[in-house]
Enzyme design. Structure first.
Site, PDB file in Angstrom:
ATOM      1  N   CYS A  31       0.849  -1.194   0.000  1.00  0.00           N
ATOM      2  CA  CYS A  31       0.000   0.000   0.000  1.00  0.00           C
ATOM      3  C   CYS A  31       0.880   1.237   0.000  1.00  0.00           C
ATOM      4  O   CYS A  31       1.867   1.309   0.724  1.00  0.00           O
ATOM      5  CB  CYS A  31      -0.887  -0.032   1.243  1.00  0.00           C
ATOM      6  SG  CYS A  31      -1.997   1.360   1.364  1.00  0.00           S
ATOM      7  N   HIS A  75      -9.998  18.907  -3.009  1.00  0.00           N
ATOM      8  CA  HIS A  75      -9.601  19.108  -1.603  1.00  0.00           C
ATOM      9  C   HIS A  75     -10.146  18.039  -0.683  1.00  0.00           C
ATOM     10  O   HIS A  75     -10.535  18.321   0.455  1.00  0.00           O
ATOM     11  CB  HIS A  75      -9.993  20.509  -1.125  1.00  0.00           C
ATOM     12  CG  HIS A  75      -9.225  21.581  -1.818  1.00  0.00           C
ATOM     13  ND1 HIS A  75      -9.370  22.918  -1.523  1.00  0.00           N
ATOM     14  CD2 HIS A  75      -8.294  21.522  -2.788  1.00  0.00           C
ATOM     15  CE1 HIS A  75      -8.553  23.630  -2.295  1.00  0.00           C
ATOM     16  NE2 HIS A  75      -7.897  22.800  -3.066  1.00  0.00           N
ATOM     17  N   GLU A 154      -3.127  12.320 -13.626  1.00  0.00           N
ATOM     18  CA  GLU A 154      -2.682  12.593 -12.252  1.00  0.00           C
ATOM     19  C   GLU A 154      -1.331  13.300 -12.217  1.00  0.00           C
ATOM     20  O   GLU A 154      -0.921  13.806 -11.180  1.00  0.00           O
ATOM     21  CB  GLU A 154      -2.664  11.322 -11.394  1.00  0.00           C
ATOM     22  CG  GLU A 154      -1.636  10.291 -11.795  1.00  0.00           C
ATOM     23  CD  GLU A 154      -1.555   9.091 -10.853  1.00  0.00           C
ATOM     24  OE1 GLU A 154      -2.379   8.970  -9.930  1.00  0.00           O
ATOM     25  OE2 GLU A 154      -0.659   8.267 -11.064  1.00  0.00           O
TER      26      GLU A 154
HETATM   27 ZN    ZN Z   1      -0.937   8.815  -6.444  1.00  0.00          ZN
END
Ligand code: ZN
Length: 169
Positions: A31, A75, A154
């Site tokens: 993770c 946010h 991203e």
């Molecule tokens: Zn990321």
């Protein structure tokens, strides 16, 4: 009347952005740590022309919906509710997150967005946004589209595109 055919429209406006925190899990109980991205979404829609207006669909309607949907993610800490090793639990005004059974984070509830997806990858965010966009467009009567393509970036040059073929009624 021109020859029958289909059109594609694109909405890649600079305001379809959201800054959000996330972490993803990998196979084998690995993770990431929590971190953030300045995400950007863009949309392509394909279909025949609306017979009254000579456009596929009204740009302003799509922009308005997309601004609202990206605003929901802005946010926030994005948390997956369908990840097999991430447990996300509301606990009063807080959200507690455990990974592989170990407590890991506690966030104020208002700072979190719980998403019904298995992992907060750009692929799953793109599919989530495409599903929401499809539903919102249908709700305002836009039901003749053949294809929705939703891209989420991203990082510069790092994105995923989800594509869904639709069958108009
Ligand atoms: Zn990321």
């Amino acid at each position: 009347m021109g020859a029958p055919g289909e059109f594609r429209i694109s909405i890649t406006k600079e305001d379809l952005v959201f800054a959000a925190a996330h972490f993803i899990t990998f196979a084998g109980h690995r993770c990431e740590t929590l971190h953030g991205h300045n995400y950007r979404a863009s949309v392509r829609l394909e279909g025949a022309l609306d017979s009254d207006s000579w456009y596929v669909t009204d740009f302003s309607v799509v922009k308005q919906i997309m601004r609202r949907l990206t605003g929901e993610l802005d946010h926030k800490v994005l948390l997956p509710t369908e990840n097999p090793i991430v447990a996300v639990k509301k606990d009063g005004p807080r959200v507690a997150v455990a990974v592989s059974g170990e407590p890991r984070y506690v966030f104020p509830e208002g700072d979190c967005l719980l998403l019904p997806i298995p992992n907060t990858t750009v692929e799953m965010l793109a599919r989530h946004l495409a599903g929401r966009l499809r539903a919102e467009l249908a709700a305002v009567g836009v039901t003749h589209l053949r294809l929705i393509e939703l891209e989420v970036e991203e990082n510069f040059g790092q994105s995923a595109t989800y594509r869904e073929t639709l069958s108009p009624p």
